[in-house]
Motif scaffolding. Structure first.
Motif, short mmCIF file in Angstrom:
data_model
loop_
_atom_site.label_atom_id
_atom_site.label_comp_id
_atom_site.label_asym_id
_atom_site.label_seq_id
_atom_site.Cartn_x
_atom_site.Cartn_y
_atom_site.Cartn_z
N ALA A 96 0.92 -1.10 0.01
CA ALA A 96 0.10 -0.08 0.02
C ALA A 96 0.81 1.22 -0.07
N LEU A 97 2.23 1.09 0.22
CA LEU A 97 2.92 2.31 0.33
C LEU A 97 3.06 2.87 -1.05
N ALA A 98 2.64 2.01 -2.05
CA ALA A 98 2.77 2.57 -3.58
C ALA A 98 1.61 3.57 -3.66
N LEU A 99 0.57 3.65 -2.83
CA LEU A 99 0.07 4.92 -2.82
C LEU A 99 0.56 6.15 -2.28
N VAL A 100 1.44 6.16 -1.47
CA VAL A 100 2.26 7.23 -0.97
C VAL A 100 2.91 7.76 -2.25
N ALA A 101 3.50 6.93 -3.17
CA ALA A 101 4.45 7.35 -4.25
C ALA A 101 3.41 8.08 -5.21
N VAL A 102 2.00 7.49 -5.35
CA VAL A 102 1.19 8.05 -6.41
C VAL A 102 0.94 9.48 -5.83
N LEU A 103 0.57 9.49 -4.49
CA LEU A 103 0.51 10.89 -4.14
C LEU A 103 1.49 11.99 -4.19
N LEU A 104 2.59 11.40 -4.06
CA LEU A 104 3.93 12.35 -4.13
C LEU A 104 3.75 12.78 -5.54
N SER A 105 3.62 12.02 -6.57
CA SER A 105 3.67 12.47 -8.09
C SER A 105 2.54 13.55 -8.17
N LEU A 106 1.56 13.19 -7.55
CA LEU A 106 0.37 14.24 -7.63
C LEU A 106 0.59 15.63 -7.07
N PHE A 107 1.31 15.45 -6.11
CA PHE A 107 1.95 16.83 -5.18
C PHE A 107 2.93 17.58 -6.15
N MET A 108 3.54 16.76 -6.93
CA MET A 108 4.66 17.35 -7.56
C MET A 108 3.93 17.98 -9.09
N ALA A 109 3.04 17.39 -9.27
CA ALA A 109 2.05 17.62 -10.52
C ALA A 109 1.35 19.12 -10.06
N VAL A 110 0.89 19.31 -9.00
CA VAL A 110 0.04 20.57 -8.63
C VAL A 110 1.21 21.63 -8.36
N LEU A 111 2.22 21.43 -7.91
CA LEU A 111 3.27 22.40 -7.77
C LEU A 111 3.73 22.63 -9.28
N ARG A 112 3.71 21.94 -10.51
CA ARG A 112 3.91 22.44 -11.84
C ARG A 112 2.79 23.03 -12.28
N TRP A 113 1.67 22.77 -11.88
CA TRP A 113 0.58 23.49 -12.47
C TRP A 113 0.41 24.83 -11.61
N LYS A 114 0.73 25.25 -10.53
CA LYS A 114 0.79 26.32 -9.98
C LYS A 114 1.75 27.41 -10.55
N ASN A 115 2.98 26.73 -10.96
CA ASN A 115 4.07 27.46 -11.62
C ASN A 115 3.60 27.87 -13.03
N ARG A 116 3.07 26.99 -13.71
CA ARG A 116 2.78 27.28 -14.90
C ARG A 116 1.41 28.34 -15.07
N THR A 117 0.57 28.33 -14.07
CA THR A 117 -0.54 29.27 -14.05
C THR A 117 0.13 30.68 -13.80
N ALA A 118 1.01 30.52 -12.85
CA ALA A 118 1.64 31.95 -12.56
C ALA A 118 2.35 32.55 -13.84
N ARG A 119 2.92 31.55 -14.43
CA ARG A 119 3.64 32.25 -15.74
C ARG A 119 2.75 32.95 -16.81
N LYS A 120 1.58 32.21 -16.83
CA LYS A 120 0.42 32.53 -17.79
C LYS A 120 -0.01 33.94 -17.50
#
Length: 332
Positions: free
Chosen positions: A12-36
């Motif tokens: 089930a620790l694989a779920l932690v890895a999935v959520l970590l990937s989502l967290f990184m994706a959210v950070l990238r989305w925030k940065n892209r939105t700010a640049r736009k």
């Protein structure tokens, strides 16, 4: 030293890895939105109450809490005191043939059900011994290692049947070899095998394996299930008798000669299964002649669990995450 009772839950620790990937994706989305938005001064004015640092801390706390909950579910524990064992017994491996020929009804209700009845009686009557179980057909499969937990053995026994194995046949030699690996190789006694089969397919390797096991102190007992006249095999998938590639009805017969020979070479006894009660009594009497040893089993070991400490820490982290705001104080 800590050990985990349910180590498979660490998947089930694989779920932690999935959520970590989502967290990184959210950070990238925030940065892209700010640049736009384009104007850095405008972006800073719009987000001056938002704290990236606090957002990062909240995310880390949530992920750590989830990982700790998985660890708690796996139940970290330490071995405690061992209760005194005031009993003696032997190690017995039950080998049951679950090939489709065991569905033949030359003994009622069929060979497989009669074999189950015998195995159930043996489990009850050998309660002071450790018992393990192997099912075999085209290949052998370890179902339960040696244990004194009779209730667990009964549960495994309920699933014995052709559906429990993917390939068909009767590989007695492979099942015997697997049983040999289950015993303590350093001991030259206290070990026995009870093989329950119709012995339909002649397995040339079986006799060699029995000789090898007998040389290490293993007693081989065999139980013949079926009749010399034989019977057709009912196939529930087609609601008819089983047929070969040429369309001929298959007839299966008890290979009593092979099973007798295996028991003789293995210093054991051959029993024809007609009545489960008398067969169990004969086998129990034969096993009674084996020298007994003091048995220590995991069932007699006390364990101290520590999951609640891990769970408490996880809850503290979750509460901390809830009370941390993503906003920061902004001076007017």
């Amino acid at each position: 030293m800590f050990r985990f009772e349910n180590i498979y839950l660490f998947a089930a620790l694989a779920l932690v890895a999935v959520l970590l990937s989502l967290f990184m994706a959210v950070l990238r989305w925030k940065n892209r939105t700010a640049r736009k938005v384009g104007d850095p001064a405008l972006v800073q004015a719009l987000t001056r109450s938002y704290s990236p640092r606090k957002f990062f801390i909240k995310s880390v706390l949530a992920l750590l809490a989830l990982a700790l909950l998985v660890v708690a579910a796996a139940n970290p524990r330490k071995k405690g005191a061992t209760e005194a064992v005031n009993r003696k017994g032997v190690d017995v491996m039950l080998l049951m043939d679950v090939s489709k020929s065991m569905l033949a009804q030359d003994i009622k209700p069929n060979r497989l059900e009669r074999s189950r009845q015998l195995a159930s009686l043996l489990i009850d009557q050998l309660a002071d011994n450790r018992i393990g179980m192997i099912w075999f057909a085209g290949h052998a499969y370890m179902q339960m290692p040696l244990t004194s937990d009779a209730s667990a053995a009964k549960l495994y026994l309920q699933n014995a049947g052709p559906d429990a194995v993917p390939t068909q046949g009767t590989v007695i030699g492979e099942a015997l070899r697997m049983a040999g690996t289950a015993f303590n190789s350093k001991e030259k006694k206290y070990k026995a095998v009870v093989l329950i089969s119709d012995g339909e397919d002649h397995d040339a390797e079986a006799l060699k394996v029995v000789r090898d096991l007998a040389s290490t102190g293993v007693m081989i007992n065999t139980v013949g299930v079926g009749s010399a006249e034989g019977s057709t095999i009912y196939d529930p998938s087609i609601n008819d008798s089983k047929r070969d590639a040429q369309g001929n009805v298959v007839r299966t017969k008890l290979n009593e000669a092979q099973l007798r020979e295996l028991a003789q070479v293995g210093n054991g006894v051959y029993v024809y299964l007609q009545d489960a009660g008398s067969a169990a009594a004969t086998i129990r009497e034969q096993l009674a002649g084996i020298e007994k040893k003091e048995l220590e089993d995991e069932a007699f070991v006390q364990y101290h669990s520590y999951f609640y400490y891990v769970m408490a820490l996880a809850l503290i982290l979750l509460l901390a995450e809830m009370f941390i705001s993503e906003r920061k104080k902004v001076l007017a």
